[in-house]
Scaffold this motif. Sequence first.
Motif, short mmCIF file in Angstrom:
data_model
loop_
_atom_site.label_atom_id
_atom_site.label_comp_id
_atom_site.label_asym_id
_atom_site.label_seq_id
_atom_site.Cartn_x
_atom_site.Cartn_y
_atom_site.Cartn_z
N PHE A 15 0.84 -1.19 0.00
CA PHE A 15 0.00 0.00 0.00
C PHE A 15 0.88 1.25 0.00
CE2 PHE A 15 -3.91 -2.14 0.41
CZ PHE A 15 -3.64 -3.29 1.12
N PRO A 16 0.33 2.35 -0.46
CA PRO A 16 1.12 3.59 -0.49
C PRO A 16 1.77 3.86 0.86
CG PRO A 16 -0.99 3.90 -1.57
CD PRO A 16 -1.03 2.55 -0.90
N LEU A 17 3.05 4.10 0.81
CA LEU A 17 3.81 4.26 2.04
C LEU A 17 4.37 5.68 2.08
CD1 LEU A 17 5.08 2.91 4.53
CD2 LEU A 17 7.00 2.26 3.07
N PHE A 18 3.79 6.49 2.92
CA PHE A 18 4.30 7.86 3.05
C PHE A 18 5.38 7.84 4.10
CE2 PHE A 18 3.97 12.10 5.11
CZ PHE A 18 4.52 12.82 4.05
N MET A 19 6.62 8.07 3.63
CA MET A 19 7.75 7.96 4.55
C MET A 19 8.57 9.22 4.44
SD MET A 19 8.79 4.02 3.92
CE MET A 19 9.65 4.02 5.47
N GLY A 20 8.44 10.10 5.41
CA GLY A 20 9.18 11.35 5.40
C GLY A 20 8.24 12.48 5.04
N ALA A 21 8.31 13.55 5.70
CA ALA A 21 7.44 14.69 5.44
C ALA A 21 8.18 15.96 5.80
CB ALA A 21 6.15 14.57 6.26
N CYS A 22 7.56 17.06 5.49
CA CYS A 22 8.18 18.34 5.84
C CYS A 22 8.26 18.47 7.35
CB CYS A 22 7.34 19.48 5.26
SG CYS A 22 7.25 19.44 3.45
N VAL A 262 8.71 6.16 -5.53
CA VAL A 262 8.87 7.57 -5.90
C VAL A 262 9.57 8.30 -4.76
CG1 VAL A 262 7.69 9.71 -6.51
CG2 VAL A 262 6.81 7.53 -7.36
N VAL A 263 10.62 9.06 -5.08
CA VAL A 263 11.42 9.74 -4.06
C VAL A 263 11.62 11.20 -4.46
CG1 VAL A 263 13.55 9.70 -2.72
CG2 VAL A 263 12.66 7.57 -3.69
N VAL A 264 11.34 12.11 -3.54
CA VAL A 264 11.67 13.53 -3.70
C VAL A 264 12.86 13.81 -2.79
CG1 VAL A 264 10.87 15.90 -3.46
CG2 VAL A 264 9.26 14.11 -4.18
N TYR A 265 13.91 14.43 -3.33
CA TYR A 265 15.12 14.66 -2.55
C TYR A 265 15.79 15.96 -2.99
CZ TYR A 265 17.52 12.78 -6.68
OH TYR A 265 17.99 12.58 -7.96
N ASP A 266 16.67 16.48 -2.14
CA ASP A 266 17.36 17.72 -2.47
C ASP A 266 18.87 17.53 -2.51
OD1 ASP A 266 18.02 17.49 0.18
OD2 ASP A 266 16.93 19.26 0.85
N GLY A 267 19.31 16.28 -2.62
CA GLY A 267 20.74 16.00 -2.66
C GLY A 267 21.30 16.15 -4.05
N MET A 268 22.60 15.88 -4.18
CA MET A 268 23.29 16.03 -5.45
C MET A 268 23.41 14.72 -6.21
SD MET A 268 23.80 19.20 -5.65
CE MET A 268 24.90 19.21 -7.07
N GLY A 295 11.68 -2.42 1.59
CA GLY A 295 12.96 -2.28 2.29
C GLY A 295 13.72 -1.05 1.84
N LEU A 296 13.75 -0.81 0.54
CA LEU A 296 14.44 0.37 0.02
C LEU A 296 13.74 1.64 0.49
CD1 LEU A 296 16.63 1.64 -1.68
CD2 LEU A 296 15.21 1.25 -3.71
N ALA A 297 12.41 1.64 0.51
CA ALA A 297 11.67 2.80 0.98
C ALA A 297 12.01 3.12 2.43
CB ALA A 297 10.17 2.58 0.81
N ALA A 298 12.08 2.09 3.26
CA ALA A 298 12.40 2.29 4.66
C ALA A 298 13.80 2.87 4.83
CB ALA A 298 12.28 0.97 5.42
N HIS A 299 14.75 2.39 4.03
CA HIS A 299 16.11 2.93 4.11
C HIS A 299 16.16 4.38 3.67
CE1 HIS A 299 20.46 3.27 3.84
NE2 HIS A 299 20.26 3.79 2.64
N LEU A 300 15.47 4.70 2.58
CA LEU A 300 15.51 6.06 2.06
C LEU A 300 14.99 7.07 3.07
CD1 LEU A 300 14.34 5.33 -1.59
CD2 LEU A 300 16.62 6.10 -0.89
N LYS A 301 14.03 6.65 3.89
CA LYS A 301 13.47 7.56 4.89
C LYS A 301 14.55 8.10 5.83
CE LYS A 301 10.22 7.73 8.75
NZ LYS A 301 9.30 6.98 9.63
N SER A 302 15.59 7.30 6.05
CA SER A 302 16.63 7.69 7.00
C SER A 302 17.74 8.52 6.36
CB SER A 302 17.25 6.44 7.63
OG SER A 302 17.98 5.68 6.67
N MET A 303 17.69 8.73 5.09
CA MET A 303 18.79 9.41 4.40
C MET A 303 18.64 10.93 4.46
SD MET A 303 19.44 7.10 0.96
CE MET A 303 20.72 8.25 0.42
N ASP A 304 19.76 11.61 4.68
CA ASP A 304 19.76 13.07 4.63
C ASP A 304 19.39 13.53 3.22
OD1 ASP A 304 20.57 13.19 7.24
OD2 ASP A 304 22.71 13.38 6.75
N GLY A 305 18.58 14.56 3.16
CA GLY A 305 18.21 15.13 1.88
C GLY A 305 16.97 14.52 1.25
N VAL A 306 16.53 13.37 1.74
CA VAL A 306 15.32 12.75 1.21
C VAL A 306 14.11 13.36 1.91
CG1 VAL A 306 13.99 10.61 1.05
CG2 VAL A 306 16.45 10.61 0.53
#
Length: 434
Positions: A15-22, A262-268, A295-306
């Motif tokens: 199901f849609p997984l919202f991971m990370g917010a403003c 789908v990932v929105v990020y501000d990194g380089m 699993g990848l979604a859960a990891h991305l949540k912890s990344m700076d810039g994501v």
Amino acid sequence: MKKHTKLVWLPMAVFPLFMGACNDDDMMGPATSETTITIENVLDPKPLVQSGTFENMGTAPVVMPGESLSFQFYAAKGQAVSFATMYGLSNDLFFAPENPGIALYTDEGLPIEGDVSEHMKLWDNGTRINQMPGPDASHPGVAESVPKGVMEVDGMDAQGNDYANASALMQVTLAYEGNSMFTLTIKNTSGGTSNETPFSPGVWAISYIAGDDLLNPAPIYESGKPAENGLTALAEMGDNSTLGAYLASNTGIFTPLSPVLVVVYDGMENPIYKTGENDRGEGLKALAQMGDASGLAAHLKSMDGVKEVYVLPAANTTVLLPKIGGQPGSKVSQSLKVAKGDRLAIATMYGFSNDWFFAFKDNGVDATQKGDVSEHIGLFDNGTAVDQFPGAGVTQANLAGTPLAESKPIEEVPNPNAFNTLPAIPEIIRITLN
């Protein structure tokens, strides 16, 4: 074409997984706006994964008594090989296995090898009145006043002519070459029998399988129905060109896409992958091999810039199916909050592969742009599983297999690749921002 949804995805219900917010700091950051990303499977699929023609490569294209020929193909568990060749000294008889063809694996998933002649049958095309088979039979002979459906010749035809079992006239053997490849050999064993005959050039085909169902279980003929698509030319004159061209036109690509990350990020750098590097062990392997993005979604949540992470499954089917039966392919959409400087990355599995995935090339795309961004998508080999023919690999997870491990850098899949030629990527997956 029947719609198939019994595909083996892990997990099957994502199901849609919202991971990370403003967070509160965002209030002091760049002004945000909303955009909607839409991902569609726009593939116009084909029901046959492979097909081809065959003929004797000797002084004549026919297979005379005592001679043999071979052809090779790939197949996964549940798939079957069908082929047809004319009983040369007849008016309109042909050899073919009963539909859906000759099975290639046991129920336990072991490749079938050795003599499979018992599956061969002799068929009457139903377009010519049968004469006694032999060198005196005219070609093509007298037409039936009303063409009949294709019917099995079981010892005797409608005019009372006798025939030996097909397995006494033709020996068919299978050899497994490894990595899902088979060699099928046809030997003419009719010499010295009352039905001595050459075999004409022929055709062969393998259907895709989705879930438990073959997309085309009768690619060459249907018992009880009139011959079509060039079968009559094969059965009457041994001409395989029209039927071969028809099968080729129905051979190509069929694949679903896994729930889309789908990932929105501000990194380089793209946070999902980088070509030339091995899989990072952060969950991309499960996405590329199994279609499991959790699993990848859960990891991305912890990344700076994501900033935002979503996993988008298609309604009802979870996977994004291609166009089927005149209906449009599946699509998913998600509203995103983006700001100037944000980048956008996606990943989705090429379902009928060992570990291929679609993703934006390089450092993703500008998340604030509008319109069709499909031209920026590439198809990549994750390098964690041995590749096999897409849609015909016995170790592909979505064909009930277990991927064979390897360790190679992630690279873009060439086109043509070692197995086939793919359509242009925007003809498979379309991504728009609005």
